[in-house]
Motif scaffolding. Structure first.
Motif, mmCIF file in Angstrom:
data_model
loop_
_atom_site.group_PDB
_atom_site.id
_atom_site.type_symbol
_atom_site.label_atom_id
_atom_site.label_comp_id
_atom_site.label_asym_id
_atom_site.label_seq_id
_atom_site.Cartn_x
_atom_site.Cartn_y
_atom_site.Cartn_z
ATOM 1 N N ARG A 1 -8.579 -3.419 -2.751
ATOM 2 C CA ARG A 1 -7.295 -3.859 -3.301
ATOM 3 C C ARG A 1 -6.401 -2.699 -3.702
ATOM 4 O O ARG A 1 -5.215 -2.891 -3.987
ATOM 5 C CB ARG A 1 -7.525 -4.765 -4.502
ATOM 6 C CG ARG A 1 -8.235 -4.099 -5.668
ATOM 7 C CD ARG A 1 -8.329 -5.058 -6.832
ATOM 8 N NE ARG A 1 -8.967 -4.457 -7.992
ATOM 9 C CZ ARG A 1 -9.039 -5.046 -9.194
ATOM 10 N NH1 ARG A 1 -8.520 -6.254 -9.351
ATOM 11 N NH2 ARG A 1 -9.622 -4.438 -10.198
ATOM 12 N N TYR A 2 -6.957 -1.491 -3.756
ATOM 13 C CA TYR A 2 -6.149 -0.325 -4.079
ATOM 14 C C TYR A 2 -5.665 0.401 -2.834
ATOM 15 O O TYR A 2 -4.989 1.423 -2.938
ATOM 16 C CB TYR A 2 -6.959 0.648 -4.943
ATOM 17 C CG TYR A 2 -7.439 0.030 -6.233
ATOM 18 C CD1 TYR A 2 -6.554 -0.233 -7.274
ATOM 19 C CD2 TYR A 2 -8.777 -0.301 -6.401
ATOM 20 C CE1 TYR A 2 -6.990 -0.814 -8.460
ATOM 21 C CE2 TYR A 2 -9.228 -0.877 -7.571
ATOM 22 C CZ TYR A 2 -8.332 -1.136 -8.598
ATOM 23 O OH TYR A 2 -8.770 -1.710 -9.753
ATOM 24 N N GLY A 3 -6.040 -0.084 -1.652
ATOM 25 C CA GLY A 3 -5.631 0.545 -0.415
ATOM 26 C C GLY A 3 -6.545 1.643 0.063
ATOM 27 O O GLY A 3 -6.226 2.339 1.031
ATOM 28 N N LEU A 4 -7.701 1.809 -0.575
ATOM 29 C CA LEU A 4 -8.659 2.835 -0.182
ATOM 30 C C LEU A 4 -9.721 2.229 0.731
ATOM 31 O O LEU A 4 -10.101 1.063 0.566
ATOM 32 C CB LEU A 4 -9.321 3.451 -1.419
ATOM 33 C CG LEU A 4 -8.353 4.092 -2.424
ATOM 34 C CD1 LEU A 4 -9.095 4.578 -3.651
ATOM 35 C CD2 LEU A 4 -7.585 5.240 -1.780
ATOM 36 N N PRO A 5 -10.226 2.977 1.718
ATOM 37 C CA PRO A 5 -11.201 2.412 2.656
ATOM 38 C C PRO A 5 -12.511 2.068 1.956
ATOM 39 O O PRO A 5 -13.048 2.870 1.182
ATOM 40 C CB PRO A 5 -11.379 3.526 3.692
ATOM 41 C CG PRO A 5 -10.964 4.771 3.001
ATOM 42 C CD PRO A 5 -9.897 4.379 2.041
ATOM 43 N N TYR B 1 0.831 -1.199 0.000
ATOM 44 C CA TYR B 1 0.000 0.000 0.000
ATOM 45 C C TYR B 1 0.867 1.251 0.000
ATOM 46 O O TYR B 1 0.578 2.237 -0.714
ATOM 47 C CB TYR B 1 -0.907 0.010 1.233
ATOM 48 C CG TYR B 1 -1.980 -1.050 1.214
ATOM 49 C CD1 TYR B 1 -2.535 -1.502 0.021
ATOM 50 C CD2 TYR B 1 -2.445 -1.619 2.402
ATOM 51 C CE1 TYR B 1 -3.508 -2.478 0.004
ATOM 52 C CE2 TYR B 1 -3.430 -2.596 2.391
ATOM 53 C CZ TYR B 1 -3.954 -3.022 1.190
ATOM 54 O OH TYR B 1 -4.919 -3.983 1.174
ATOM 55 N N ARG B 2 1.930 1.249 0.792
ATOM 56 C CA ARG B 2 2.792 2.424 0.860
ATOM 57 C C ARG B 2 3.524 2.662 -0.457
ATOM 58 O O ARG B 2 3.669 3.798 -0.905
ATOM 59 C CB ARG B 2 3.790 2.266 2.005
ATOM 60 C CG ARG B 2 3.149 2.373 3.384
ATOM 61 C CD ARG B 2 4.161 2.168 4.483
ATOM 62 N NE ARG B 2 3.564 2.417 5.798
ATOM 63 C CZ ARG B 2 4.194 2.247 6.948
ATOM 64 N NH1 ARG B 2 5.458 1.841 6.949
ATOM 65 N NH2 ARG B 2 3.586 2.499 8.097
ATOM 66 N N ARG C 1 1.800 7.161 -6.906
ATOM 67 C CA ARG C 1 0.677 7.921 -7.440
ATOM 68 C C ARG C 1 0.998 9.424 -7.462
ATOM 69 O O ARG C 1 1.904 9.903 -6.778
ATOM 70 C CB ARG C 1 -0.579 7.676 -6.600
ATOM 71 C CG ARG C 1 -1.023 6.222 -6.596
ATOM 72 C CD ARG C 1 -2.377 6.084 -5.951
ATOM 73 N NE ARG C 1 -2.700 4.657 -5.772
ATOM 74 C CZ ARG C 1 -2.697 4.035 -4.608
ATOM 75 N NH1 ARG C 1 -2.394 4.707 -3.518
ATOM 76 N NH2 ARG C 1 -2.995 2.760 -4.527
ATOM 77 N N ASN C 2 0.224 10.149 -8.222
ATOM 78 C CA ASN C 2 0.419 11.597 -8.340
ATOM 79 C C ASN C 2 -0.303 12.279 -7.187
ATOM 80 O O ASN C 2 -1.377 12.880 -7.347
ATOM 81 C CB ASN C 2 -0.110 12.095 -9.688
ATOM 82 C CG ASN C 2 0.222 13.554 -9.914
ATOM 83 O OD1 ASN C 2 1.100 14.110 -9.245
ATOM 84 N ND2 ASN C 2 -0.472 14.176 -10.859
ATOM 85 N N LEU C 3 0.285 12.160 -5.987
ATOM 86 C CA LEU C 3 -0.301 12.735 -4.791
ATOM 87 C C LEU C 3 0.607 13.840 -4.259
ATOM 88 O O LEU C 3 1.715 14.061 -4.763
ATOM 89 C CB LEU C 3 -0.491 11.651 -3.723
ATOM 90 C CG LEU C 3 -1.371 10.460 -4.127
ATOM 91 C CD1 LEU C 3 -1.392 9.431 -3.018
ATOM 92 C CD2 LEU C 3 -2.787 10.914 -4.456
ATOM 93 N N ARG C 4 0.118 14.522 -3.240
ATOM 94 C CA ARG C 4 0.909 15.584 -2.638
ATOM 95 C C ARG C 4 2.163 14.995 -1.984
ATOM 96 O O ARG C 4 2.164 13.845 -1.546
ATOM 97 C CB ARG C 4 0.086 16.339 -1.596
ATOM 98 C CG ARG C 4 -0.348 15.490 -0.422
ATOM 99 C CD ARG C 4 -1.176 16.305 0.561
ATOM 100 N NE ARG C 4 -1.641 15.470 1.661
ATOM 101 C CZ ARG C 4 -0.947 15.212 2.758
ATOM 102 N NH1 ARG C 4 0.278 15.713 2.886
ATOM 103 N NH2 ARG C 4 -1.444 14.463 3.714
ATOM 104 N N TYR C 5 3.198 15.778 -1.909
ATOM 105 C CA TYR C 5 4.456 15.317 -1.328
ATOM 106 C C TYR C 5 4.301 15.174 0.177
ATOM 107 O O TYR C 5 3.764 16.067 0.850
ATOM 108 C CB TYR C 5 5.584 16.297 -1.643
ATOM 109 C CG TYR C 5 6.885 15.933 -0.969
ATOM 110 C CD1 TYR C 5 7.650 14.870 -1.423
ATOM 111 C CD2 TYR C 5 7.322 16.639 0.145
ATOM 112 C CE1 TYR C 5 8.834 14.532 -0.801
ATOM 113 C CE2 TYR C 5 8.501 16.302 0.777
ATOM 114 C CZ TYR C 5 9.251 15.244 0.293
ATOM 115 O OH TYR C 5 10.417 14.894 0.918
ATOM 116 N N ARG C 6 4.741 14.046 0.698
ATOM 117 C CA ARG C 6 4.692 13.789 2.135
ATOM 118 C C ARG C 6 6.114 13.716 2.656
ATOM 119 O O ARG C 6 6.894 12.869 2.236
ATOM 120 C CB ARG C 6 3.959 12.483 2.428
ATOM 121 C CG ARG C 6 2.531 12.485 1.953
ATOM 122 C CD ARG C 6 1.883 11.145 2.115
ATOM 123 N NE ARG C 6 1.814 10.723 3.513
ATOM 124 C CZ ARG C 6 1.337 9.543 3.907
ATOM 125 N NH1 ARG C 6 0.918 8.671 3.021
ATOM 126 N NH2 ARG C 6 1.296 9.250 5.175
#
Length: 470
Positions: free
Chosen positions: A349-353, A101-102, A108-113
């Protein structure tokens, strides 16, 4: 039977019949359902003569055997046996899923963490969570048994050769010092477990088995575990130095099975080898005398007493002993189930609730994993059902017993026997306890271990033990 004094200090175990008399007369009360523990109302440990018992541990990758026995001189009498089933495989799978999941979130094109910390160095002696679990659960049960019974010493099997113990004081030199009199026992025991105690080529069991090189040594084969197999005498003589592909040319399925077993990873052996020192250090920190011995010594002891192969009997035969006068007729199977999860969602399966769980874990005073007894008076589910409960907010629970899962039992028919402690309990070798009424008199006759021990007699010689693989 585990017995405590009026202040909760352990006394010597007693026979189930004696415990029934104490409970019937009102001199004792029930402290715990499984394992069954009673507390005397009129006895103090300081005023009693406590002989004490000893514990034997046979650590394993998937199962660990624990035996409580009374030792008098060189003789041992088994009183209580536990087979502890670990959940290291499930922990490994959960950690692998979390890592997946990590990795998916990073790609993915997400905000930088920003990283939480920059130093990921592991401390000295660090063990993976799946391996640490094996040590922690074993130590947890050693601590429990020490609170319920006066344990005086611990004997643990360690995966190492005992090179000098069997030499009768004779100094070892050269090859004898490197191998010892138990040389080959660890390899043979591993092959017996890996190959199912039967011939790898014809499937015959119950006959003397030899160690055979899958790829003959005369053709460059090595002595590695992956190149060794068990073979009956006729197959061993027929194969001789023939390559396994030629020997099993007319049996392609058997050839594929032999080659697949040869390539099987040594994951279980590596897990035991990685945790043996951590377990020894944890046991030594308890302050109890800890005696270690090799797996070869354990098998040699079992061969002398004629005991069958099992984790609990290996624990009973660990270390130095002269004879075993008896062992328990049943074994308590303890399965590590965990205490639930902090996560209140279930991912897809995509790691989303995909769904959310209730914040409160108790419903009508019950929580998932509690040991309960349901007395249903009528209907299709009429009867007495004893097992672990799975609660529902509707008040209609599911109870998992030994004979299966009974669904939709109303909470008013359910009675709590024991709070969930992260383990599921079952018995092996006796009648199904979950089908009984569940009162203490029936429980003492079926769940508790220690009644009707088997008498062991054996006149097996040392030469016969070393010359046979059975």
């Amino acid at each position: 039977m585990f017995v405590l004094d009026k202040h909760g200090r352990p006394l010597d175990p007693c026979h189930p019949a004696r415990a029934r008399c104490l409970l019937a007369s009102g001199r004792a009360v029930v402290v715990r359902h499984t394992p069954f523990v009673i507390r005397l109302r009129d006895r103090v440990a300081a005023d009693s003569t406590v002989q004490g018992v000893e514990a034997g541990i046979d650590p394993g990758s998937k199962h660990t055997g624990i035996a409580i026995f009374r030792a008098e001189g060189g003789a041992r009498t088994g009183l209580f046996s536990i087979q502890l089933n670990h959940r290291g495989g499930k922990i490994r799978d959960k950690l692998a899923a979390r890592a997946a999941y990590r990795r998916g979130r990073r790609s993915r094109n997400l905000r930088y963490r920003a990283p939480r910390f920059s130093n990921r160095a592991k401390p000295e002696g660090w063990l993976a969570p799946s391996l640490r679990h094996r040590v922690d659960t074993t130590m947890s049960w050693v601590d429990r048994l020490s609170r319920w019974t006066p344990v005086r010493a611990v004997h643990v099997e360690r995966v190492a050769f005992d090179t000098h113990a069997m030499s009768a004081g004779k100094p070892l030199e050269g090859v004898e010092y490197q191998q010892g009199t138990l040389h080959g026992y660890e390899v043979r025991e591993y092959l017996l477990a890996k190959r199912g105690r039967k011939c790898a080529y014809c499937g015959t069991s119950g006959v003397p088995l030899n160690i055979d090189h899958i790829h003959p040594r005369s053709r460059g084969g090595s002595d590695r575990i992956s190149n060794l197999a068990l073979s009956c005498v006729p197959c061993n003589q027929t194969k001789n130095a023939i390559p396994v592909e030629v020997f099993l040319a007319d049996r392609p399925r058997t050839l594929a099975k032999v080659l697949a077993q040869a390539e099987a990873p040594l994951r279980d052996a590596a897990a035991v080898n990685a945790t043996r020192w951590a377990l020894w250090r944890a046991l030594a920190s308890t302050g109890l005398p800890v005696h270690t011995a090799s797996g070869g010594r354990t098998k040699w002891n079992r061969s002398r007493t004629g005991a069958p192969k099992s984790h609990t009997l290996d624990a009973l035969h660990a270390g130095e002993l002269e004879r075993v006068t008896g062992w328990p007729s049943t074994v308590l199977i303890v399965k590590a189930t965990g205490r639930g999860t902090y996560c209140r969602t279930r991912p897809d399966r995509y790691g989303l609730p995909r769904l959310r769980l209730p914040r409160t874990k108790q419903v009508k005073g019950f929580a998932t994993g509690d040991l309960v007894q349901a007395n249903v008076p009528g209907g299709k589910k009429a009867g007495v059902h004893t097992g672990r409960v799975a609660v529902r907010t509707t008040g209609s629970f599911n109870i998992t017993a030994r004979h299966g899962t009974v669904q939709g039992i109303h909470h008013r028919h359910v009675r709590l026997l024991q709070r969930a402690d992260g383990y599921a309990y079952n018995t092996q070798g006796e009648a199904d306890v979950t089908a009984r009424s569940g009162n203490w008199s029936d429980l003492l006759g079926s769940v508790m271990i220690g009644a009707l021990p088997h008498e062991i007699t054996s006149d097996t010689t040392t030469n016969t033990v070393y010359g046979s693989l059975l």
